[in-house]
Design an enzyme around this catalytic site. Structure first.
Site, short mmCIF file in Angstrom:
data_model
loop_
_atom_site.label_atom_id
_atom_site.label_comp_id
_atom_site.label_asym_id
_atom_site.label_seq_id
_atom_site.Cartn_x
_atom_site.Cartn_y
_atom_site.Cartn_z
N ASN A 178 -48.70 -9.86 -6.52
CA ASN A 178 -47.83 -10.92 -6.03
C ASN A 178 -47.27 -10.48 -4.68
O ASN A 178 -46.83 -9.35 -4.53
CB ASN A 178 -46.70 -11.20 -7.02
CG ASN A 178 -45.95 -12.47 -6.66
OD1 ASN A 178 -45.39 -12.59 -5.58
ND2 ASN A 178 -45.96 -13.43 -7.58
N GLN A 179 -47.29 -11.36 -3.70
CA GLN A 179 -46.92 -11.00 -2.33
C GLN A 179 -45.44 -11.18 -2.04
O GLN A 179 -45.01 -10.96 -0.90
CB GLN A 179 -47.76 -11.82 -1.36
CG GLN A 179 -49.23 -11.53 -1.47
CD GLN A 179 -50.09 -12.45 -0.61
OE1 GLN A 179 -49.75 -13.60 -0.39
NE2 GLN A 179 -51.20 -11.94 -0.14
#
Length: 160
Positions: A38-39
């Site tokens: 997840n960024q």
């Protein structure tokens, strides 16, 4: 039923980032945005010019609050197999009625992805500025990191 996390807020929080509901990795770790792909934390690291990805989870939350940024989700509970928003069933929204008491300085609410963004009209009607953002999820691969970052820069527009 699966249950989400409490809000990360302070009296001086001015910006709130709302996700939809924690994914499996986040629920297991009891941490917002715990999936390694997840960024979210990488995007905020770039925005704030802070090494958030290198910090412990409690230190990340502390740094966000220093910038008067809070975290929460639009859903308090739901049923879901896997981590995809499309698999969410029997969703129960968080109680946003008490948001003014929890964060009286809150001005802007940003939505991490389309599912969360469905709540924008409700919170806009409550008097908050709203901003829909592309999802930081690894499942949302339509945009590159750089394209997402350009959109996420709007979080700080007019606030810092």
């Amino acid at each position: 039923m699966l249950y989400g996390f409490p809000p990360v807020l302070a009296n001086d929080t001015r910006i709130l980032i709302l996700g939809s509901f924690p994914g499996e990795a986040s629920l297991l770790a009891t941490q917002y945005y715990a999936h390694p792909r997840n960024q979210f934390w990488r995007l905020l690291s770039e925005l704030l010019n802070e090494p958030l990805t290198e910090l412990t989870y409690p230190a990340r939350l502390e740094r966000l609050l220093t910038y008067r940024i809070g975290l929460w989700d639009v859903l308090a509970a739901c049923q879901r197999k896997g981590s995809l928003d499309t698999a969410i069933r029997q969703a129960a929204p968080n109680d946003f009625a008490g948001l003014q008491q929890l964060a009286p300085a809150l001005e802007k609410i940003c939505f991490n992805g389309k599912t969360a963004g469905r709540f924008a009209p409700v919170l806009r009607a409550a008097g908050y500025q709203t901003l829909a953002l592309p999802s930081s999820s690894p499942a949302y691969a339509v945009l590159s990191f750089e394209q997402k970052l350009r959109a996420w820069r709007e979080i700080l527009h007019d606030n810092f």
